[in-house]
Scaffold this motif. Structure first.
Motif, PDB file in Angstrom:
ATOM      1  N   GLY A   1      32.561  19.010  17.247  1.00 55.97           N
ATOM      2  CA  GLY A   1      31.882  18.433  18.408  1.00 55.97           C
ATOM      3  C   GLY A   1      31.372  19.520  19.346  1.00 55.97           C
ATOM      4  N   GLU A   2      30.565  19.077  20.277  1.00 57.73           N
ATOM      5  CA  GLU A   2      29.992  19.969  21.264  1.00 57.73           C
ATOM      6  C   GLU A   2      30.285  19.433  22.656  1.00 57.73           C
ATOM      7  OE1 GLU A   2      25.661  20.651  21.502  1.00 57.73           O
ATOM      8  OE2 GLU A   2      25.972  22.033  19.839  1.00 57.73           O
ATOM      9  N   GLY A   3      30.396  20.328  23.604  1.00 53.07           N
ATOM     10  CA  GLY A   3      30.638  19.920  24.979  1.00 53.07           C
ATOM     11  C   GLY A   3      30.044  20.916  25.955  1.00 53.07           C
ATOM     12  N   VAL A   4      30.247  20.639  27.221  1.00 52.50           N
ATOM     13  CA  VAL A   4      29.737  21.509  28.275  1.00 52.50           C
ATOM     14  C   VAL A   4      30.911  21.974  29.132  1.00 52.50           C
ATOM     15  CG1 VAL A   4      28.250  21.652  30.314  1.00 52.50           C
ATOM     16  CG2 VAL A   4      27.533  20.303  28.342  1.00 52.50           C
ATOM     17  N   GLU A   5      30.959  23.268  29.389  1.00 49.87           N
ATOM     18  CA  GLU A   5      31.930  23.827  30.330  1.00 49.87           C
ATOM     19  C   GLU A   5      31.218  24.062  31.655  1.00 49.87           C
ATOM     20  OE1 GLU A   5      35.274  26.447  27.997  1.00 49.87           O
ATOM     21  OE2 GLU A   5      33.482  27.474  28.668  1.00 49.87           O
ATOM     22  N   TYR A   6      31.858  23.628  32.724  1.00 48.95           N
ATOM     23  CA  TYR A   6      31.314  23.817  34.066  1.00 48.95           C
ATOM     24  C   TYR A   6      32.098  24.938  34.727  1.00 48.95           C
ATOM     25  CZ  TYR A   6      29.219  19.300  33.090  1.00 48.95           C
ATOM     26  OH  TYR A   6      28.512  18.275  32.517  1.00 48.95           O
ATOM     27  N   HIS A   7      31.395  25.961  35.187  1.00 51.58           N
ATOM     28  CA  HIS A   7      32.013  27.098  35.870  1.00 51.58           C
ATOM     29  C   HIS A   7      31.798  26.882  37.365  1.00 51.58           C
ATOM     30  CE1 HIS A   7      32.154  29.572  32.084  1.00 51.58           C
ATOM     31  NE2 HIS A   7      31.334  28.581  31.743  1.00 51.58           N
ATOM     32  N   LEU A   8      32.898  26.664  38.070  1.00 53.55           N
ATOM     33  CA  LEU A   8      32.842  26.358  39.504  1.00 53.55           C
ATOM     34  C   LEU A   8      33.494  27.474  40.296  1.00 53.55           C
ATOM     35  CD1 LEU A   8      34.076  22.733  39.008  1.00 53.55           C
ATOM     36  CD2 LEU A   8      31.766  23.345  39.697  1.00 53.55           C
ATOM     37  N   GLY A   9      32.995  27.672  41.511  1.00 50.20           N
ATOM     38  CA  GLY A   9      33.585  28.666  42.401  1.00 50.20           C
ATOM     39  C   GLY A   9      33.868  28.064  43.755  1.00 50.20           C
ATOM     40  N   LEU A  10      34.983  28.470  44.349  1.00 51.54           N
ATOM     41  CA  LEU A  10      35.327  28.040  45.705  1.00 51.54           C
ATOM     42  C   LEU A  10      34.837  29.124  46.661  1.00 51.54           C
ATOM     43  CD1 LEU A  10      36.735  26.099  47.666  1.00 51.54           C
ATOM     44  CD2 LEU A  10      38.838  27.400  47.301  1.00 51.54           C
ATOM     45  N   PRO A  11      33.756  28.845  47.409  1.00 55.62           N
ATOM     46  CA  PRO A  11      33.220  29.851  48.328  1.00 55.62           C
ATOM     47  C   PRO A  11      34.193  30.174  49.459  1.00 55.62           C
ATOM     48  CG  PRO A  11      31.650  28.055  47.988  1.00 55.62           C
ATOM     49  CD  PRO A  11      32.956  27.628  47.396  1.00 55.62           C
ATOM     50  N   ALA A  12      34.174  31.418  49.895  1.00 51.76           N
ATOM     51  CA  ALA A  12      35.036  31.849  51.000  1.00 51.76           C
ATOM     52  C   ALA A  12      34.772  31.003  52.248  1.00 51.76           C
ATOM     53  CB  ALA A  12      34.818  33.331  51.295  1.00 51.76           C
ATOM     54  N   GLU A  13      33.493  30.666  52.503  1.00 52.70           N
ATOM     55  CA  GLU A  13      33.160  29.862  53.698  1.00 52.70           C
ATOM     56  C   GLU A  13      33.825  28.488  53.648  1.00 52.70           C
ATOM     57  OE1 GLU A  13      29.821  30.391  51.656  1.00 52.70           O
ATOM     58  OE2 GLU A  13      30.602  32.392  52.015  1.00 52.70           O
ATOM     59  N   THR A  14      33.889  27.902  52.457  1.00 55.63           N
ATOM     60  CA  THR A  14      34.525  26.592  52.307  1.00 55.63           C
ATOM     61  C   THR A  14      36.013  26.689  52.621  1.00 55.63           C
ATOM     62  OG1 THR A  14      32.919  25.886  50.668  1.00 55.63           O
ATOM     63  CG2 THR A  14      35.009  24.708  50.690  1.00 55.63           C
TER      64      THR A  14
END
Length: 139
Positions: free
Chosen positions: A38-51
């Motif tokens: 199967g195939e899928g999508v990986e989401y690369h997320l970042g928590l910004p310092a401002e947040t």
């Protein structure tokens, strides 16, 4: 370049959407090939310092709302064996920095954006005869 305090890679879209709502940002996506073909999508997320700063400021404001700031300052001064009543923000006597005045100055600058200077009182409030003449009405 944006500064992220945390990076998170996930494939579950519900979790990704929840993180985006909390202020995380999508950095990039990538395709993933699973062992079963199967195939899928990986989401690369970042928590910004401002947040994170906004989140921490919200926590601090909540502490202040419930008057925990005064408890914090009192307990900190007590732990350093310093008497808060011997300080004033009115220019009186020069006072070298102490651990408590450094903390108070940092707090006001970091949280409220104010520059506050602390001075040694000429007379401790408990020794002030003028306080004896103040009439306090109790309900």
């Amino acid at each position: 370049m944006k500064q992220y305090l945390k990076i998170f890679v996930h494939t579950e879209i519900n979790r990704v959407n929840r993180l985006l709502e909390e202020g995380w940002e999508l950095i990039e996506t990538s395709k993933v090939q699973y062992p079963d073909g199967g195939e899928g999508v990986e989401y690369h997320l970042g928590l910004p310092a401002e947040t994170r700063i906004k989140q921490l400021m919200e926590i601090i404001r909540t502490y202040e709302k419930y008057d925990f700031k005064s408890d914090l300052i009192h307990d900190f001064a007590q732990s350093k064996k310093e008497d808060l009543l011997s300080y004033t923000t009115d220019p009186e006597l020069y006072m070298p920095e102490t651990p408590v005045t450094r903390f108070l100055t940092l707090y006001e600058e970091a949280v409220n954006g104010k520059t506050v200077k602390y001075y040694k009182r000429k007379m401790h409030p408990f020794d002030d005869p003028a306080l004896d003449s103040i009439d306090i009405e109790l309900d």
